[in-house]
Design a protein around this motif. Structure first.
Motif, PDB file in Angstrom:
ATOM      1  N   THR A   1      -5.640   8.691   3.191  1.00 36.13           N
ATOM      2  CA  THR A   1      -5.617   7.459   2.401  1.00 36.13           C
ATOM      3  C   THR A   1      -5.101   7.716   0.989  1.00 36.13           C
ATOM      4  O   THR A   1      -4.489   6.826   0.384  1.00 36.13           O
ATOM      5  N   THR A   2      -5.323   8.909   0.454  1.00 35.78           N
ATOM      6  CA  THR A   2      -4.760   9.248  -0.858  1.00 35.78           C
ATOM      7  C   THR A   2      -3.243   9.215  -0.815  1.00 35.78           C
ATOM      8  O   THR A   2      -2.585   8.659  -1.704  1.00 35.78           O
ATOM      9  N   GLU A   3      -2.662   9.803   0.232  1.00 37.46           N
ATOM     10  CA  GLU A   3      -1.201   9.807   0.377  1.00 37.46           C
ATOM     11  C   GLU A   3      -0.673   8.400   0.648  1.00 37.46           C
ATOM     12  O   GLU A   3       0.398   8.025   0.162  1.00 37.46           O
ATOM     13  N   ILE A   4      -1.410   7.605   1.413  1.00 32.08           N
ATOM     14  CA  ILE A   4      -1.007   6.219   1.655  1.00 32.08           C
ATOM     15  C   ILE A   4      -0.993   5.443   0.344  1.00 32.08           C
ATOM     16  O   ILE A   4      -0.060   4.681   0.050  1.00 32.08           O
ATOM     17  N   GLY A   5      -2.020   5.632  -0.481  1.00 29.93           N
ATOM     18  CA  GLY A   5      -2.084   4.964  -1.771  1.00 29.93           C
ATOM     19  C   GLY A   5      -0.928   5.346  -2.673  1.00 29.93           C
ATOM     20  O   GLY A   5      -0.353   4.500  -3.369  1.00 29.93           O
ATOM     21  N   LYS A   6      -0.559   6.628  -2.687  1.00 29.19           N
ATOM     22  CA  LYS A   6       0.574   7.077  -3.495  1.00 29.19           C
ATOM     23  C   LYS A   6       1.874   6.424  -3.019  1.00 29.19           C
ATOM     24  O   LYS A   6       2.710   6.013  -3.831  1.00 29.19           O
ATOM     25  N   ALA A   7       2.045   6.336  -1.695  1.00 28.65           N
ATOM     26  CA  ALA A   7       3.259   5.735  -1.143  1.00 28.65           C
ATOM     27  C   ALA A   7       3.348   4.254  -1.498  1.00 28.65           C
ATOM     28  O   ALA A   7       4.424   3.749  -1.866  1.00 28.65           O
ATOM     29  N   LEU A   8       2.234   3.549  -1.406  1.00 28.28           N
ATOM     30  CA  LEU A   8       2.233   2.128  -1.747  1.00 28.28           C
ATOM     31  C   LEU A   8       2.531   1.919  -3.229  1.00 28.28           C
ATOM     32  O   LEU A   8       3.284   1.007  -3.603  1.00 28.28           O
ATOM     33  N   LYS A   9       1.978   2.760  -4.079  1.00 25.02           N
ATOM     34  CA  LYS A   9       2.225   2.650  -5.517  1.00 25.02           C
ATOM     35  C   LYS A   9       3.690   2.896  -5.833  1.00 25.02           C
ATOM     36  O   LYS A   9       4.288   2.195  -6.667  1.00 25.02           O
ATOM     37  N   ALA A  10       4.289   3.878  -5.163  1.00 26.68           N
ATOM     38  CA  ALA A  10       5.704   4.178  -5.397  1.00 26.68           C
ATOM     39  C   ALA A  10       6.603   3.022  -4.987  1.00 26.68           C
ATOM     40  O   ALA A  10       7.705   2.858  -5.533  1.00 26.68           O
ATOM     41  N   MET A  11       6.155   2.204  -4.034  1.00 27.77           N
ATOM     42  CA  MET A  11       6.936   1.055  -3.587  1.00 27.77           C
ATOM     43  C   MET A  11       6.561  -0.230  -4.324  1.00 27.77           C
ATOM     44  O   MET A  11       7.008  -1.311  -3.961  1.00 27.77           O
ATOM     45  N   GLY A  12       5.732  -0.119  -5.373  1.00 30.39           N
ATOM     46  CA  GLY A  12       5.373  -1.279  -6.175  1.00 30.39           C
ATOM     47  C   GLY A  12       4.242  -2.105  -5.620  1.00 30.39           C
ATOM     48  O   GLY A  12       3.946  -3.179  -6.150  1.00 30.39           O
ATOM     49  N   PHE A  13       3.583  -1.615  -4.588  1.00 34.09           N
ATOM     50  CA  PHE A  13       2.500  -2.360  -3.952  1.00 34.09           C
ATOM     51  C   PHE A  13       1.177  -1.811  -4.470  1.00 34.09           C
ATOM     52  O   PHE A  13       0.476  -1.047  -3.797  1.00 34.09           O
ATOM     53  N   SER A  14       0.810  -2.213  -5.688  1.00 36.67           N
ATOM     54  CA  SER A  14      -0.426  -1.726  -6.302  1.00 36.67           C
ATOM     55  C   SER A  14      -0.827  -2.671  -7.424  1.00 36.67           C
ATOM     56  O   SER A  14      -0.036  -3.500  -7.878  1.00 36.67           O
ATOM     57  N   GLY A  15      -2.059  -2.540  -7.890  1.00 35.19           N
ATOM     58  CA  GLY A  15      -2.545  -3.351  -8.976  1.00 35.19           C
ATOM     59  C   GLY A  15      -2.500  -4.835  -8.648  1.00 35.19           C
ATOM     60  O   GLY A  15      -2.810  -5.269  -7.543  1.00 35.19           O
ATOM     61  N   MET A  16      -2.054  -5.626  -9.618  1.00 41.30           N
ATOM     62  CA  MET A  16      -1.974  -7.070  -9.433  1.00 41.30           C
ATOM     63  C   MET A  16      -0.891  -7.454  -8.438  1.00 41.30           C
ATOM     64  O   MET A  16      -0.865  -8.574  -7.935  1.00 41.30           O
ATOM     65  N   ARG A  17       0.041  -6.555  -8.162  1.00 35.27           N
ATOM     66  CA  ARG A  17       1.127  -6.835  -7.232  1.00 35.27           C
ATOM     67  C   ARG A  17       0.749  -6.523  -5.788  1.00 35.27           C
ATOM     68  O   ARG A  17       1.540  -6.767  -4.881  1.00 35.27           O
ATOM     69  N   ALA A  18      -0.422  -5.959  -5.584  1.00 37.18           N
ATOM     70  CA  ALA A  18      -0.835  -5.581  -4.231  1.00 37.18           C
ATOM     71  C   ALA A  18      -1.363  -6.794  -3.481  1.00 37.18           C
ATOM     72  O   ALA A  18      -1.806  -7.777  -4.070  1.00 37.18           O
ATOM     73  N   GLY A  19      -1.323  -6.708  -2.180  1.00 38.27           N
ATOM     74  CA  GLY A  19      -1.880  -7.733  -1.307  1.00 38.27           C
ATOM     75  C   GLY A  19      -2.676  -7.075  -0.216  1.00 38.27           C
ATOM     76  O   GLY A  19      -3.276  -6.012  -0.410  1.00 38.27           O
ATOM     77  N   GLN A  20      -2.649  -7.667   0.951  1.00 33.42           N
ATOM     78  CA  GLN A  20      -3.411  -7.125   2.070  1.00 33.42           C
ATOM     79  C   GLN A  20      -2.693  -5.945   2.709  1.00 33.42           C
ATOM     80  O   GLN A  20      -1.466  -5.894   2.762  1.00 33.42           O
TER      81      GLN A  20
END
Length: 451
Positions: free
Chosen positions: A337-356
């Motif tokens: 899940t740490t690596e998944i989180g890093k990948a999502l952040k690199a693609m802009g899917f994090s913080g207020m921009r994140a969804g489901q």
């Protein structure tokens, strides 16, 4: 998109599927194969005259000759593919000559190409759309890689996005956003050859995240923005959808197989025993009773890896506290899940921009995984499963068969691929006096807009 017909209960036998097919007139038959590192699964789907899909038969077997989505032993992989397809054909009581196949490895990459042409304020005709798609085909730059898909996602009128059908409308400029899926050429050729050696034609190669998205995500989710995480045995594909397109993709060289290996190593048991233990007794969430609950490390018919040995940490009856198993599982899930989180952040899917976040794939069948991932990622998480096809057995209504079902949905939907444009588009280009200038380079525009 062709829709799956709903039933009150799933039918888990070939006889039940045959009865379902008998009640529905089948217009065509679709064959699909998902070549995974853990198992190879096949499905025979019937498309009814009204567009509903009816599962006619399915089959699967242990994977051979495949590692991290790559063919490593051609003969073994071809034999396993043929075996899985024959099981599905026997279940369906019909045969298939060609199949759609999913590609999970091979260095998958997603890209968006944007192309525009001048219209001059007049009404958009069919030939204008054809001409635009011809220009878009020329804008594809694979850089030596294989193009799996090149599909128009939506059109733009004078820069306004989200136009599904521009025909009959007026505009100064007509544009299109084309979704391009790329892969390394050699692994794709090996995958196709393995299928062809199994005496099957390849109807098409579909990127596994795209197929899984067809099965697990609604059109609204793909439009508004959602992350899809497909957890396989050796590879975890992390993808981001928005604006109706797959905008970003990262393949992580780790999956649920690493958890199985960790369990096998921790308790000195075979991998097959560890897989059963993980699936039957494992969980991603600890409970207060885990320290008191004792579980057998092996099944009643299992032998120890070496005669006379005893599993590490087991009591005299070959049992351990369930808490020990959960501890091993959660340690490795934390890394994933740490690596998944890093990948999502690199693609802009994090913080207020994140969804489901939607979890699917065989690794998503672990009990409590959605709750664990939601806490680790700090985002809402759900498990993605195949839709309720008529005739779908309960054993296949699981995340592990989502990509396979998505292949059938993709084939039934038959999306336009601009690479298939024929000579009449070239003639349109030569005869047109309205070609104007077109712009390429606004890559990932949809990502910036929707996130």
């Amino acid at each position: 998109m062709a829709k799956a017909a709903s039933t009150g209960s799933a039918r888990g036998t070939a006889k039940g599927s045959a009865r379902a097919a008998a009640r529905t007139r089948i217009a065509r038959t679709i064959g699909a194969v998902n070549v995974g590192s853990f198992r190879i699964s096949a499905m025979v789907m019937g498309e009814a005259e009204n567009g509903d899909l009816v599962l006619l038969g399915s089959g699967h077997r242990a994977s051979k000759g495949v590692k991290q989505g790559y063919i490593t032993d051609m003969d073994a992989a071809s034999f396993a593919i043929r075996d899985a397809v024959e099981r599905a054909e026997k279940s369906a009581q019909t045969s298939v000559n060609g199949v759609w196949i999913a590609c999970a490895g091979a260095g998958l990459a997603s890209d968006v190409r944007s192309v525009e042409t001048e219209i001059g304020g007049r009404r958009i005709e069919e030939e204008d759309v054809e001409h635009l798609l011809y220009l878009a085909r020329g804008a594809i730059q694979p850089d030596g890689r294989s193009v799996l898909h090149a599909q128009p996602a939506h059109y733009t009128l004078d820069g306004a996005h989200g136009v599904a059908n521009p025909r009959g409308l007026h505009a100064e400029r007509l544009g299109v956003d084309v979704h391009v899926m790329l892969a390394d050429g050699a692994p794709v050729k090996n995958l196709m050859e393995a299928v062809q050696n199994a005496h099957l034609d390849v109807e098409g190669v579909v990127a596994a995240p795209l197929a899984a998205g067809y099965a697990c995500l609604s059109e609204e989710e793909r439009e508004l923005g959602v992350a899809l995480v497909e957890i396989g045995a050796d590879v975890t594909n992390v993808s981001v959808f928005a604006g109706g397109m797959l905008l970003g993709l990262t393949a992580l060289p780790m999956g649920s197989g690493a958890i199985t290996d960790a369990v096998a190593s921790a308790f000195a048991i075979r991998r097959s025993q560890a897989e059963r233990l993980k699936c039957v007794s494992g969980s991603a969430i600890a409970s207060p009773s885990d320290h008191r609950e004792m579980i057998a490390l092996t099944g009643p018919d299992d032998d120890w890896p070496v005669a006379g040995t005893v599993a590490r940490g087991a009591d005299d009856r070959g049992r351990i506290a369930r808490a020990e198993l959960v501890s091993v599982i959660t340690q490795h899930l934390a890394r994933l899940t740490t690596e998944i989180g890093k990948a999502l952040k690199a693609m802009g899917f994090s913080g207020m921009r994140a969804g489901q976040v939607v979890l699917t794939g065989g690794g998503a069948e672990l009990a409590g995984l959605a709750e664990f991932a939601q806490g680790a990622l700090g985002m809402p998480v759900r498990i993605g499963r195949p839709p309720a096809f008529e005739g779908l057995p309960e054993a296949h209504a699981t995340p592990g068969f989502a990509t396979l079902a998505g292949l059938c949905l993709y084939a039934a939907n038959d999306p336009v691929d601009i690479r298939a444009l024929g000579g009449r588009y070239a003639r349109t280009r030569a005869a047109s006096s309205r070609s104007g200038a077109f712009a390429v380079g606004r890559l990932m525009r949809a990502l910036r807009e929707y996130f």
